[in-house]
Design a protein around this motif. Sequence first.
Motif, PDB file in Angstrom:
ATOM      1  N   TYR A   1       0.779  -1.233   0.000  1.00 38.67           N
ATOM      2  CA  TYR A   1       0.000   0.000   0.000  1.00 38.67           C
ATOM      3  C   TYR A   1       0.814   1.289   0.000  1.00 38.67           C
ATOM      4  O   TYR A   1       0.245   2.374  -0.080  1.00 38.67           O
ATOM      5  N   TRP A   2       2.102   1.224   0.170  1.00 35.00           N
ATOM      6  CA  TRP A   2       2.870   2.470   0.269  1.00 35.00           C
ATOM      7  C   TRP A   2       2.706   3.312  -0.983  1.00 35.00           C
ATOM      8  O   TRP A   2       2.746   2.823  -2.112  1.00 35.00           O
ATOM      9  N   ASN A   3       2.514   4.611  -0.744  1.00 34.73           N
ATOM     10  CA  ASN A   3       2.344   5.557  -1.843  1.00 34.73           C
ATOM     11  C   ASN A   3       3.167   6.766  -1.448  1.00 34.73           C
ATOM     12  O   ASN A   3       3.144   7.189  -0.289  1.00 34.73           O
ATOM     13  N   LYS A   4       3.899   7.332  -2.400  1.00 33.23           N
ATOM     14  CA  LYS A   4       4.824   8.388  -1.978  1.00 33.23           C
ATOM     15  C   LYS A   4       4.108   9.632  -1.451  1.00 33.23           C
ATOM     16  O   LYS A   4       4.708  10.452  -0.768  1.00 33.23           O
ATOM     17  N   ASP A   5       2.804   9.740  -1.731  1.00 35.12           N
ATOM     18  CA  ASP A   5       2.047  10.843  -1.138  1.00 35.12           C
ATOM     19  C   ASP A   5       2.037  10.761   0.395  1.00 35.12           C
ATOM     20  O   ASP A   5       1.879  11.768   1.080  1.00 35.12           O
ATOM     21  N   TYR A   6       2.160   9.546   0.890  1.00 38.93           N
ATOM     22  CA  TYR A   6       2.099   9.381   2.355  1.00 38.93           C
ATOM     23  C   TYR A   6       3.333   9.963   3.037  1.00 38.93           C
ATOM     24  O   TYR A   6       3.372  10.128   4.251  1.00 38.93           O
ATOM     25  N   GLU A   7       4.356  10.238   2.216  1.00 37.63           N
ATOM     26  CA  GLU A   7       5.579  10.852   2.724  1.00 37.63           C
ATOM     27  C   GLU A   7       5.261  12.115   3.516  1.00 37.63           C
ATOM     28  O   GLU A   7       5.976  12.470   4.462  1.00 37.63           O
ATOM     29  N   GLN A   8       4.175  12.813   3.096  1.00 41.93           N
ATOM     30  CA  GLN A   8       3.833  14.077   3.766  1.00 41.93           C
ATOM     31  C   GLN A   8       3.651  13.898   5.282  1.00 41.93           C
ATOM     32  O   GLN A   8       4.025  14.767   6.056  1.00 41.93           O
ATOM     33  N   TYR A   9       3.081  12.777   5.700  1.00 34.55           N
ATOM     34  CA  TYR A   9       2.889  12.574   7.145  1.00 34.55           C
ATOM     35  C   TYR A   9       4.245  12.599   7.851  1.00 34.55           C
ATOM     36  O   TYR A   9       4.408  13.172   8.919  1.00 34.55           O
ATOM     37  N   ILE A  10       5.210  11.919   7.192  1.00 37.13           N
ATOM     38  CA  ILE A  10       6.536  11.806   7.804  1.00 37.13           C
ATOM     39  C   ILE A  10       7.224  13.168   7.807  1.00 37.13           C
ATOM     40  O   ILE A  10       7.752  13.604   8.832  1.00 37.13           O
ATOM     41  N   SER A  11       7.170  13.872   6.650  1.00 37.80           N
ATOM     42  CA  SER A  11       7.879  15.154   6.592  1.00 37.80           C
ATOM     43  C   SER A  11       7.183  16.215   7.447  1.00 37.80           C
ATOM     44  O   SER A  11       7.838  17.058   8.048  1.00 37.80           O
ATOM     45  N   ASN A  12       5.857  16.144   7.512  1.00 39.15           N
ATOM     46  CA  ASN A  12       5.159  17.089   8.394  1.00 39.15           C
ATOM     47  C   ASN A  12       5.603  16.919   9.842  1.00 39.15           C
ATOM     48  O   ASN A  12       5.892  17.884  10.536  1.00 39.15           O
ATOM     49  N   ALA A  13       5.648  15.691  10.250  1.00 43.01           N
ATOM     50  CA  ALA A  13       6.063  15.415  11.624  1.00 43.01           C
ATOM     51  C   ALA A  13       7.486  15.885  11.832  1.00 43.01           C
ATOM     52  O   ALA A  13       7.842  16.410  12.883  1.00 43.01           O
ATOM     53  N   LYS A  14       8.296  15.721  10.782  1.00 37.84           N
ATOM     54  CA  LYS A  14       9.695  16.106  10.889  1.00 37.84           C
ATOM     55  C   LYS A  14       9.829  17.615  11.028  1.00 37.84           C
ATOM     56  O   LYS A  14      10.546  18.109  11.896  1.00 37.84           O
TER      57      LYS A  14
END
Length: 628
Positions: A177-190
């Motif tokens: 299910y990984w989709n690079k759009d989900y990266e935003q959750y990680i970068s937002n948290a960062k």
Amino acid sequence: MNDNNIKCMYFNHRFKEKPNDKVGWVQKSLTQADITIENLADALVNGASFKPGVLVGGNKAKNWTQQQLFGLDFDDGIRIEEAYNKVSSLGITPCFMYTTFSHKEEHHKFRMIFCNDTVITDGNIRDRLQATLMGVIGGIDEVCFNRDRLFFGGKGQVVLHPDYEARINAESIIEKYWNKDYEQYISNAKSKSKKKKSTAAFSKSKDKANTDKEYQPYENFNVKAIKEHDVEYLRKVLAHEPIEFENKNEFWDYIYSELDIAELIDIDNPCSFCCVLHDDHNPSANIFTTQNGVQKYRCCSENLTLNIKQLIEMLGNFKSEYKAIQFIMDIYNLSIKESQWSIEQRENIDLMISNITLNKFKELCPQADKNIKNAKDTFLMMLSIARNNVYSEKFSNNDGEIVFFVTHKRLAECLGMNTNQKRIDKVGKYIKMLVYHDLIRILDDSQIPKELLMKAIKYSGTDKRSGNHVNFYAIPSWVIQQLSTIENNGVRWKEKGYRIAGISFDMFYRSEGFDVAASLYPQYKKKKNEDGEIVNRTTTKTSDERTLKISEVILNCIRGKGYCTEKEVVYILGNKYRYVVTETQIKRSLNEIMDSYGLKKVKANKVLKEQYNIDSEGYPNIIIEDVI
Ligand SMILES: [Zn+2]
């Protein structure tokens, strides 16, 4: 033993309302807990609080060390059933759900808790999984992303959709299910935590997550998988054909000579690579084959040489050999033919365990059950030790019962006790009580398979302190005759008025004679012969009788004033019992008696004379307790 035991940060205070004004207190009060998923679920629906991530040394994201549970926060209006159906259709099953404090029928607010099939210690993977779950399910409050996310419980009192055995698999969910759009959750948290200078480990993994546009496996996914005991992953990459071995020897031959260490830890150049056991920047490890054809892993900088099993034990930090072996069998698809005997034995023991825990034993043997009330934990622990031995070694005695060994100290440790001498002695007494009831049997060396004896000697080493003595046991199965023996013993125990505190060779000997006492203390059945060898006690009846009389007098004296002399024995026997013995006969029996009862003969020096109030001239030989 319970696979549903997980680690998380936990605070058991049961709030009735959302503790908005007490967040600081809750944060400070959270402690690392081992808790079953069932208990956690029950606590949360009654107002307790938790963090799925395990934090060490602080309660911030940078303190994150590991995580197995994953929580999702639903508050944008999606209804409970709708969300549940959605995750089910994705094949992602939560362990349970619960409503939050602000849940209302017209606006559902609730949480879904998932459990990964392994403990995740890599922050990168943790973030990917959390982000994937949030992304693919949708409609989830973004704040639940953080590694230090705190979840309050609720007041719903009812656990929703409990399925405590349900597990997710991080690897396959991310892959699917990984989709690079989900990266935003990680970068937002960062970006939120950027201003706090987080620790190297945290920011490093974050940076890595950001530079990888597509999902990339770990640097060495195989090694990580061993560390995390991720059987499923290794099984997939090793893709080993299933093999069933006839016996253990065949199995071990195969393990040591056929399995490829380089393949297991995914090394391209086995002649030189960076060690996977320590932080290695210059290649200091290699894999080689011994003359006997055994593959070995070698780390030059740590001066370590390991076979494949030892390497797995170290990498996976396995605490039991049995588990490490099981792990090897699982990842390589190997099995050993189980004999009917071992299946039966295991079933026998399982039956006993359930009889004890479900209070069935109480109906079968009421008096015995009452007597052993406090010894039950010890008994259950011994049953489970025996159970593991059915598999790991096919050792049995002549009756076909499993023979196993354990020290009092080890048992106390298994029972989670502080292993001080008092506790260890208590365990020893419980065991004697269980032996008396014939719930377990204590064996002497002659009844023990030689192989097992050797193993035990290795296991106990040279540590001969009290509590470290290895004892061998067997567990008779509960056929109907055996149950009546157990209950009869229970009744006799009560009639004799035995107490746990009084348990000793002496107590049983005085009340029921030598045979009963000796069966409980088999080491006393031995004696030294003229050549100093340990042999079984095979004395004539008269000399046995004489020895008993003598020992009775000696023990009485020692109990009374702490010591005894040979002269006294002759005198007391002659005058009190009209029983004439010569000093030679006493001497003949004395060694045996001292061995049996833990006594010694010493010359009374000044200190001893003072201690025992001896006012005779000179320094007589006295018999006293041999206190170790
Ligand atoms: Zn190394």
